[in-house]
Design an enzyme around this catalytic site. Structure first.
Site, PDB file in Angstrom:
ATOM      1  CB  SER A   1      -0.921   0.031   1.209  1.00  0.00           C
ATOM      2  OG  SER A   1      -1.649   1.240   1.202  1.00  0.00           O
TER       3      SER A   1
ATOM      4  CG  HIS B   1      -4.877  -0.823   3.908  1.00  0.00           C
ATOM      5  ND1 HIS B   1      -5.089  -0.244   2.669  1.00  0.00           N
ATOM      6  CD2 HIS B   1      -4.097   0.038   4.597  1.00  0.00           C
ATOM      7  CE1 HIS B   1      -4.460   0.920   2.622  1.00  0.00           C
ATOM      8  NE2 HIS B   1      -3.848   1.109   3.770  1.00  0.00           N
ATOM      9  CG  ASN B   2      -7.189  -1.345  -0.511  1.00  0.00           C
ATOM     10  OD1 ASN B   2      -6.192  -1.260   0.207  1.00  0.00           O
ATOM     11  ND2 ASN B   2      -7.114  -1.310  -1.824  1.00  0.00           N
TER      12      ASN B   2
ATOM     13  CE  LYS C   1      -3.116  -2.345  -0.571  1.00  0.00           C
ATOM     14  NZ  LYS C   1      -3.638  -2.371  -1.860  1.00  0.00           N
TER      15      LYS C   1
ATOM     16  CD  GLU D   1      -7.439   3.531   0.390  1.00  0.00           C
ATOM     17  OE1 GLU D   1      -6.467   2.817   0.701  1.00  0.00           O
ATOM     18  OE2 GLU D   1      -7.715   3.821  -0.786  1.00  0.00           O
TER      19      GLU D   1
END
Ligand code: NBP
Length: 477
Positions: free
Chosen positions: A128, A186-187, A183, A190
């Site tokens: 990232s 995480h997105n 990941k 976000e």
């Protein structure tokens, strides 16, 4: 010359990652399907370090020292499988293929399994930070075997971002698809962060009456406190930007239809499969989707709304403080939901993910980097088996302090007709978790009525069914 690492796929991400390795003193073999990209990289950036340009797959593999470490940075999906098929036959047991693309973790699990049978380590790795991160230090989330991390870890630590305390933003997340799973979440987080910030902006504009430039200043102030983060910082930059052609605020000349590449959607799809309520992330994905329905929005523009009732200047300032509280409380909830999903994935797939370590590697390099993540790490350090971030004393106390303002903000939003799905979903989640009793008992009654699905009782073990169509006596289910 033998290269310690190779990168194939030299579009923006791969090129910058290769340069990052080279700038850190590694000899890097570089390869790309279209040879001109390889040549361009070496011509433009060859002076930055030691590159070995390879035109063919055979040359590329031959340039690597053993065990080979081969980073794949191609478009996620079929291209990744094509590249694996091209290279795997040229590799030997013990070699490593590191997929740094945004792969779906289920694909990573499949690829890892297939390559393990051939003795090759497949290391699905979340990266990232975009192109800048790839060059100057990303947050890195590698999955795959422990053995592969022993070999790769020190190199990844070198090229990764460093947190404020100097710690490298990389850790071995867990086996097979664990890195890409983390990941993905995480997105999703976000998306939720961006949605919450967007709602705060809209409230400051439509309820408090501030201009984009004034809101940029408010965000700059917030960025000196507990909301200190990359996303708040860039939000202030975007809001204060003025369009050169028209002299209008930039944010007013951009079409208000948000796009997405899909990792936020995956986070919600997988959460549905795992049965984890990530309502805030889901609202963020839906909000982007709704924004894109231009015809539907145009057809709805004349629907009735409330009378606008602007705030006075002093009311506006007090309201802005409340919005900060609402944003912070909602942010705690969306991270609570995201970490719940990681814990559930870890449980489902036997990954044994250390949640504190995950929050630690998000402190630098990535899009959601924030001072806040230090506090999440502290919460998990204090208690590794924390059932939820909301059960951490510090977060619980902060929400307790924020909740009156949080509710007031939602009342104002509702009264003035400003959509706040993220704030509202977060508060509903919080209130639902707090509730002594939920209407789920009624749901169970309804299910038993129409489908004899049975229910459990609060006072006795077992499952039961009421004879709704008969004398309504209760029988064991
Ligand atoms: P792209 O996702 O645009 O992919 C372009 C690269 O894939 C080129 O090197 C291209 O080779 C290669 N490629 C394709 Br397309 N099909 C191929 C095939 N069948 N065989 C071999 N090579 C093939 O590049 P990017 O934007 O640099 O992203 C790379 C990866 O990183 C992606 O998975 C992406 O999702 C991820 N990403 C992450 C971030 C982040 O912030 N973490 C940001 C951007 C991207 P060619 O030159 O011959 O066409």
């Amino acid at each position: 010359t033998s290269a310690q690492i190779g990168v194939t796929g030299l579009a923006v991400m791969g090129r910058n990652l290769a340069r990052n390795f080279a700038r850190n003193g590694y000899t890097v073999a570089v390869h790309n399907r279209t040879v001109s990209r390889t040549k361009a990289l070496v011509e433009e950036f060859g002076h930055e370090g030691d590159f070995v340009a390879a035109e063919t797959a055979e040359e590329f593999v031959a340039a690597l020292e053993r065990p080979r470490r081969l980073v794949v940075m191609v478009k996620a999906g079929e291209p990744t499988d094509a590249v694996i098929e091209e290279f795997a036959p040229l590799l030997e047991p013990g070699d490593m293929i590191i997929d740094g693309g945004n792969a779906h973790f289920a694909d990573t699990r499949r690829r890892e399994r297939e390559l393990r049978e051939r003795g090759i380590h497949f290391v699905g790795t979340g990266i990232s930070g975009g192109e800048e991160g790839a060059l100057h230090g990303p947050s890195i989330m590698p999955g795959g075997s422990k053995e592969s991390y022993e070999s790769l870890g020190p190199m990844l630590e070198k090229i990764s971002a460093k947190a404020a305390d100097g710690a490298p933003c990389v850790t071995h997340v867990g086996p097979d698809g664990a890195g890409h799973f983390v990941k993905m979440v995480h997105n999703g987080i976000e998306y939720a962060d961006m949605q919450l910030i967007g709602e705060a902006y809209q409230l400051l504009r439509d309820v408090a009456g501030y201009s984009p430039a004034q809101i940029a200043d408010i965000f700059r102030t917030w960025n000196t406190g507990r909301l200190d983060s990359y996303l708040i910082e860039i939000t202030a930059e975007v809001l204060s930007h003025v369009d050169e052609a028209t002299g209008k605020p930039f944010v007013d000349v951009v079409v208000d239809q948000a796009e997405q590449k899909g990792t936020g959607r995956w986070t919600v799809q997988i959460a549905l499969d795992l049965g984890v309520p990530v309502s805030g992330i889901a609202e963020a994905v839906f909000a982007r989707s709704l924004s894109g329905h231009a015809a539907l929005r145009a057809a709805s523009r004349s629907l009735a709304g409330p009378q606008p009732s602007p705030l006075s200047e002093s009311e506006a300032a007090a309201f802005a403080d409340r919005v900060e509280q609402a944003l912070y409380a909602s942010k705690i909830v969306s991270y609570t939901q995201g970490f719940h999903e990681i814990a559930a994935g870890s449980e489902e797939y036997g990954w044994d993910i250390d949640l504190g370590a995950v929050s630690a590697i998000w402190r630098g390099g990535c899009i959601i980097r924030a001072a806040f993540l230090d506090r999440i790490r502290a919460a998990y350090d204090a208690r590794a088996d924390l059932p939820s971030l909301l059960s951490d004393e510090t977060f619980a106390r902060e929400i307790a302090d924020a909740q009156d303002d949080w509710r007031e903000v939602l009342i104002a939003a509702t009264r003035q007709g400003v959509p706040t799905p993220g704030f509202a979903a977060a508060l509903a989640y919080y209130d639902a978790l707090r509730a002594e009793r939920l209407p789920a008992a009624l749901t169970q009654g309804q299910r038993d009525f129409f489908g004899a699905h049975t229910y459990r009782r609060v006072d006795r073990d077992g499952s039961f069914h009421t004879l709704w169509g008969g004398d309504r006596s209760e029988v064991s289910g």
